[in-house]
Design a protein around this motif. Structure first.
Motif, PDB file in Angstrom:
ATOM      1  N   ARG A   1       5.459   7.179  24.690  1.00 11.09           N
ATOM      2  CA  ARG A   1       5.304   8.420  23.944  1.00 11.09           C
ATOM      3  C   ARG A   1       5.267   8.094  22.461  1.00 11.09           C
ATOM      4  O   ARG A   1       5.877   7.130  22.011  1.00 11.09           O
ATOM      5  N   TRP A   2       4.573   8.904  21.729  1.00  9.27           N
ATOM      6  CA  TRP A   2       4.385   8.612  20.311  1.00  9.27           C
ATOM      7  C   TRP A   2       5.587   9.083  19.504  1.00  9.27           C
ATOM      8  O   TRP A   2       5.898  10.259  19.452  1.00  9.27           O
ATOM      9  N   ASN A   3       6.231   8.134  18.854  1.00  8.51           N
ATOM     10  CA  ASN A   3       7.367   8.460  18.010  1.00  8.51           C
ATOM     11  C   ASN A   3       6.856   8.823  16.615  1.00  8.51           C
ATOM     12  O   ASN A   3       7.216   8.217  15.612  1.00  8.51           O
ATOM     13  N   TYR A   4       5.988   9.835  16.539  1.00  3.42           N
ATOM     14  CA  TYR A   4       5.332  10.137  15.267  1.00  3.42           C
ATOM     15  C   TYR A   4       6.281  10.761  14.256  1.00  3.42           C
ATOM     16  O   TYR A   4       6.010  10.751  13.062  1.00  3.42           O
ATOM     17  N   ALA A   5       7.391  11.308  14.721  1.00  2.00           N
ATOM     18  CA  ALA A   5       8.358  11.872  13.794  1.00  2.00           C
ATOM     19  C   ALA A   5       9.369  10.840  13.319  1.00  2.00           C
ATOM     20  O   ALA A   5      10.255  11.163  12.538  1.00  2.00           O
TER      21      ALA A   5
ATOM     22  N   TYR B   1       5.436  16.634   7.582  1.00  4.68           N
ATOM     23  CA  TYR B   1       4.710  15.807   6.619  1.00  4.68           C
ATOM     24  C   TYR B   1       5.101  16.179   5.189  1.00  4.68           C
ATOM     25  O   TYR B   1       5.288  15.300   4.334  1.00  4.68           O
ATOM     26  N   ARG B   2       5.228  17.457   4.900  1.00  4.34           N
ATOM     27  CA  ARG B   2       5.602  17.898   3.549  1.00  4.34           C
ATOM     28  C   ARG B   2       6.927  17.284   3.117  1.00  4.34           C
ATOM     29  O   ARG B   2       7.110  16.917   1.941  1.00  4.34           O
ATOM     30  N   LEU B   3       7.862  17.169   4.045  1.00  6.95           N
ATOM     31  CA  LEU B   3       9.169  16.596   3.715  1.00  6.95           C
ATOM     32  C   LEU B   3       9.067  15.128   3.325  1.00  6.95           C
ATOM     33  O   LEU B   3       9.945  14.606   2.632  1.00  6.95           O
TER      34      LEU B   3
ATOM     35  N   ASP C   1       2.331   2.944  14.861  1.00  9.31           N
ATOM     36  CA  ASP C   1       2.655   2.448  13.534  1.00  9.31           C
ATOM     37  C   ASP C   1       2.279   3.501  12.508  1.00  9.31           C
ATOM     38  O   ASP C   1       1.775   4.576  12.840  1.00  9.31           O
ATOM     39  N   LYS C   2       2.541   3.190  11.247  1.00  4.25           N
ATOM     40  CA  LYS C   2       2.359   4.170  10.180  1.00  4.25           C
ATOM     41  C   LYS C   2       0.915   4.651  10.073  1.00  4.25           C
ATOM     42  O   LYS C   2       0.665   5.774   9.653  1.00  4.25           O
ATOM     43  N   HIS C   3      -0.040   3.806  10.455  1.00  8.01           N
ATOM     44  CA  HIS C   3      -1.446   4.182  10.321  1.00  8.01           C
ATOM     45  C   HIS C   3      -1.837   5.310  11.263  1.00  8.01           C
ATOM     46  O   HIS C   3      -2.902   5.907  11.096  1.00  8.01           O
ATOM     47  N   ASP C   4      -1.008   5.598  12.244  1.00 11.13           N
ATOM     48  CA  ASP C   4      -1.360   6.645  13.181  1.00 11.13           C
ATOM     49  C   ASP C   4      -1.228   8.037  12.578  1.00 11.13           C
ATOM     50  O   ASP C   4      -1.598   9.027  13.218  1.00 11.13           O
TER      51      ASP C   4
ATOM     52  N   GLU D   1       5.627   8.905   2.601  1.00 15.29           N
ATOM     53  CA  GLU D   1       6.727   7.942   2.688  1.00 15.29           C
ATOM     54  C   GLU D   1       6.404   6.763   3.596  1.00 15.29           C
ATOM     55  O   GLU D   1       6.809   5.639   3.335  1.00 15.29           O
ATOM     56  N   TYR D   2       5.659   7.008   4.664  1.00 15.50           N
ATOM     57  CA  TYR D   2       5.379   5.937   5.617  1.00 15.50           C
ATOM     58  C   TYR D   2       4.291   4.982   5.106  1.00 15.50           C
ATOM     59  O   TYR D   2       4.152   3.884   5.627  1.00 15.50           O
ATOM     60  N   MET D   3       3.489   5.425   4.137  1.00 14.83           N
ATOM     61  CA  MET D   3       2.420   4.584   3.592  1.00 14.83           C
ATOM     62  C   MET D   3       2.412   4.691   2.067  1.00 14.83           C
ATOM     63  O   MET D   3       1.483   5.234   1.472  1.00 14.83           O
ATOM     64  N   PRO D   4       3.430   4.189   1.410  1.00 13.84           N
ATOM     65  CA  PRO D   4       3.500   4.330  -0.051  1.00 13.84           C
ATOM     66  C   PRO D   4       2.341   3.625  -0.744  1.00 13.84           C
ATOM     67  O   PRO D   4       1.929   2.539  -0.351  1.00 13.84           O
ATOM     68  N   GLY D   5       1.800   4.291  -1.761  1.00 11.35           N
ATOM     69  CA  GLY D   5       0.716   3.713  -2.538  1.00 11.35           C
ATOM     70  C   GLY D   5      -0.636   3.706  -1.851  1.00 11.35           C
ATOM     71  O   GLY D   5      -1.587   3.127  -2.374  1.00 11.35           O
ATOM     72  N   ASP D   6      -0.764   4.370  -0.706  1.00 12.07           N
ATOM     73  CA  ASP D   6      -1.996   4.348   0.074  1.00 12.07           C
ATOM     74  C   ASP D   6      -2.610   5.742   0.099  1.00 12.07           C
ATOM     75  O   ASP D   6      -2.033   6.678   0.648  1.00 12.07           O
ATOM     76  N   GLU D   7      -3.809   5.869  -0.503  1.00 11.62           N
ATOM     77  CA  GLU D   7      -4.454   7.183  -0.587  1.00 11.62           C
ATOM     78  C   GLU D   7      -5.010   7.670   0.747  1.00 11.62           C
ATOM     79  O   GLU D   7      -5.428   8.826   0.870  1.00 11.62           O
TER      80      GLU D   7
END
Length: 776
Positions: free
Chosen positions: A230-234, A279-281, A244-247, A290-296
């Protein structure tokens, strides 16, 4: 420049519908109010929602005509304009885009009951009014569910408002008109029933897949799916989980909002709002995720705006300005030959963030910034004043390999472009067209059609092993290059599930070509139909009724982010094809049939040690982005072989693994690339392994698994390593693995079973695919 698109396309079989939905100056609709689980019967509760209106429907003054009644009794409303229609060429217009409506109701029955409210406007009758707006967030509650436990701090409205499908398909949110989905139930379908459907002659396959493949994303799949699959997206446990964060990329919530618009299904709306609330949080002070800092790449501005508009809650926009500042920290939309970095993906997503901010917040400075970005892309397609060479395939946004991800380019000095990343630019420029009516943007979108056709090639080197002829040979399918050179040659030929997004962009290109020229683009519709046929094969490829018995989702979404890249940009497909005369897809040769379901997985096998040398081999290239060590020449083996060393700093344990991902480039004919995704059941996999360090007296055990992104490993086969310090050759018969190969094959994992000792190192070399009858 404004462009009137209410024109006739002679080759389109009649009148093409306007890009923009007609104004709704008058309306009389039924809105369903759905209470959340925390709302008690008899409790009066605040309800706030947004009503999307096509341009030209109501001015701010006309909002006073909105009135509502429940069971024949008028309900006092507060109504205001939450968003106006804005133009990139003219600024703010007098037309309301989102009418915010607020009222109080009491429900006789608890969740999941629904209360119907009739909403009308434009009749000149002023309804009863509430004195003023109450902060909508005061009627939001803390979510406590399996996916979003209370500790995560996710909030949602106490009451949701479900709008009619015809309102959702007007294209006011996405600004692309859509057709209602085919009639279907809201619950997930049985996978066996879906495999039995022919899906011929229409685009209903898309609609069923749009729904069914969303359920695993929400962890609302079959209860037999194991927790590790199961996807631990939270990020509930503070770890990245099996994904991973890219998901989080490609904004699956925006796709779900569109799916809600086409179906009216509550679960699409509710889960999209929850995802955006979470996501807003996670938006940091600098505007990055937060999961991908510096990545647009991981900005979900589109779905954030939709959440605010549909719930009437302005707090969902409070972090949008800082997201904009993060997006413009680098001028990615402006390509130059000396830029150290440029991709279509970044350019498209950054433009989208800025367009969403302009639509939601307005501002002359933001408008001019968007116009400047649009002009960057127009100039790029035109060749940047001669900086791009003549003779290139028209329409593409070409850049050098050194400016892209170096691991994805064979020749880093070559000029190439990514068709699937170009869809992200195309989608954002569609939005820019909707805000401007610019003829230059319409021509930009039309010209992309020639590029997409050139990039969509037909061969049998795809991953769908069940799509074969009577001899078991793979049949050809059409799918886009991963990267295409400026002269039309494939820089990287790889079927990575981008058929449907390129298909829809190509259909849009044909639509604009017909409107601008009066005739269709050459080969545009035919190519789009062939891409849609490949998509139908793909949906069957990822549908496995027996998967839950093995702890996997029946509707297999791999990688998780695929839902966003496939569906966020393609929801207008059936509306478009109705304009263009589409027939529901066809195979490249006009024949072929959808594959049947695969046989169940066989029991585990043990790969024998072999000493013979295979002479019929197909080499394939490995790269080390997901490996723990560099590739280096193997000692004591064929010098053409390569090996990778995996040092076990704390001993080689089960949680340490050597993971090979595939990186294949098409050599000159007649040699064709063979990847993990298109192995045939008659192929064999040969590899050599050596362990240095300490092994148990009985030897060590390794497991070779074919792993799918985001899912636990397939059973695979066990390899016995009798002693340390000596190379052992193994071969693996792939026939028993066929269902796994067909269901989750994106990487090859080699995992130790149990500890192998402090400081051990695992060497893997000589990985070869052996195919009977292959001639080098």
């Amino acid at each position: 420049m404004e462009l009137d698109l209410n024109t006739r396309g002679p080759e389109a079989g009649g009148m093409l519908e306007s890009f923009w939905a007609p104004a709704r100056k008058q309306g009389d609709i039924v809105v369903e109010l759905v209470p959340a689980e925390n709302v008690r019967p008899g409790q009066r509760v605040l309800v706030t929602f947004g009503l999307p209106l096509p341009q030209g429907s109501l001015t701010s003054e006309g909002l006073c005509s909105l009135r509502a009644d429940i069971a024949g009794q008028e309900v006092p409303l507060h109504v205001d304009a939450m968003a106006m229609w804005r133009s990139l060429t003219q600024g703010d217009t007098p037309w309301v885009r989102i009418a915010r409506i607020q009222l109080e109701v009491a429900f006789e029955q608890p969740y999941p009951s629904r209360l119907q409210m009739r909403l009308a406007w434009g009749g000149g009758q002023q309804g009863q009014r509430r004195p003023g707006l109450v902060d909508p967030s005061t009627a939001w509650h803390l979510v406590d569910s399996d996916t979003f436990p209370a500790a995560l701090g996710v909030y949602e409205p106490d009451v949701y408002a479900l709008l009619p499908v015809d309102i959702g398909c007007d294209g006011v949110l996405k600004m692309q008109r859509m057709a209602p989905a085919v009639p279907m139930r809201e619950e997930q379908d049985d996978a066996a029933d879906i495999l039995a459907c022919a899906f011929d002659g229409d685009y209903s396959c898309y609609d069923h897949a749009m729904k069914n493949f969303c359920y695993p994303l929400l962890n609302r799949d079959d209860p037999r799916v194991s927790p590790q699959n199961r996807w631990n997206y939270a990020n509930v446990d503070g770890k990245a989980g099996p994904s991973d964060k890219h998901d989080w990329m490609y904004d699956r919530a925006a796709a779900m909002f569109q799916a809600y618009g086409r179906t009216g299904f509550f679960f699409f709306l509710r889960e999209a709002v929850r995802i955006c609330s979470f996501y807003r949080l996670k938006i940091m002070e600098d505007g990055f995720f937060e999961y991908m800092p510096g990545d647009e790449r991981n900005q979900l501005a589109e779905s954030m705006v939709y959440t605010a508009w549909l719930t009437g809650a302005p707090h969902m926009l409070d972090k949008l300005p800082r997201m904009v500042q993060a997006s413009v920290s680098r001028r990615i939309t402006r390509w130059r030959p000396d830029n150290p970095f440029w991709t279509e993906r970044h350019a498209g997503l950054i433009l989208l963030t800025n367009l969403m901010a302009y639509e939601a917040l307005g501002g002359e400075g933001q408008r001019l910034r968007c116009v400047d970005m649009v002009q960057d892309l127009l100039r790029h397609q035109d060749g940047w004043d001669g900086l791009l060479p003549q003779g290139r395939v028209d329409g593409g946004l070409y850049h050098y390999g050194l400016q892209h991800d170096p691991a994805e380019f064979n020749l880093q000095s070559s000029l190439a472009s990514s068709p699937w990343m170009s869809v992200l630019v195309f989608d954002s420029m569609l939005r820019a067209f909707a805000l401007s009516g610019s003829r230059a943007i319409a021509a930009f979108l039309s010209r992309f059609g020639h590029y997409f056709v050139a990039a969509s090639k037909t061969d049998a080197w795809h991953r769908y092993l069940a799509y074969t002829d009577e001899k078991g040979e793979l049949l050809p399918l059409t799918y886009p290059d991963y990267l295409m050179r400026a002269d039309g040659a494939s820089e990287r030929r790889e079927n990575t599930e981008h058929d449907i997004n390129v298909c829809c962009a190509l259909a849009w290109a044909d639509y604009f070509t017909r409107l601008l020229t009066g005739g269709p683009g050459e080969g545009y519709l035919d190519c789009a139909e062939r891409l849609y046929y490949t998509y139908k094969i793909s949906t069957r490829h990822w549908t496995h009724p027996d998967n839950p018995e093995r702890g996997l989702p029946a509707f297999h979404m791999s990688p998780w982010r695929r839902y966003g890249w496939q569906y966020r940009t393609s929801m207008a497909l059936s509306w478009l094809m109705a304009q263009l005369g589409g027939k529901g897809g066809h195979a490249p040769d006009g024949a072929g049939c959808l594959p049947a379901a695969l046989e169940p997985l066989a029991e585990d096998a043990v790969a024998p040690v072999v000493q013979d040398v295979f002479t019929s081999e197909v080499p394939f290239r490995l790269f080390g982005r997901r490996m723990a060590a560099n590739i280096q020449p193997a000692q004591g083996l064929n010098p053409a072989w390569q090996s990778a060393v995996f040092p076990g700093t704390a001993g080689i344990r089960a949680h340490n693994r050597l993971c090979f991902t595939t990186d294949f480039y098409a050599p000159e004919p007649p040699h064709q690339p063979i990847g993990l995704w298109n192995m045939r059941p008659t192929d064999r996999l040969e590899l050599a392994i050596k362990v240095e360090g300490t092994l148990p007296p009985e030897g060590g055990l390794l497991r070779v698994c074919f792993n799918g992104d985001g899912y636990a490993q397939a059973p695979g086969v066990r390899l016995h390593v009798p002693e340390a310090g000596r190379w052992q050759r193994y071969w693996i018969d792939l026939a028993p693995m066929r269902p796994r190969l067909d269901g989750c094959l994106s990487m090859l994992d080699i995992l130790p079973e149990g500890a192998m000792g402090q400081g051990s190192a695992l060497h893997v070399a000589g990985i070869r695919i052996v195919r009977p009858g292959y001639a080098r």
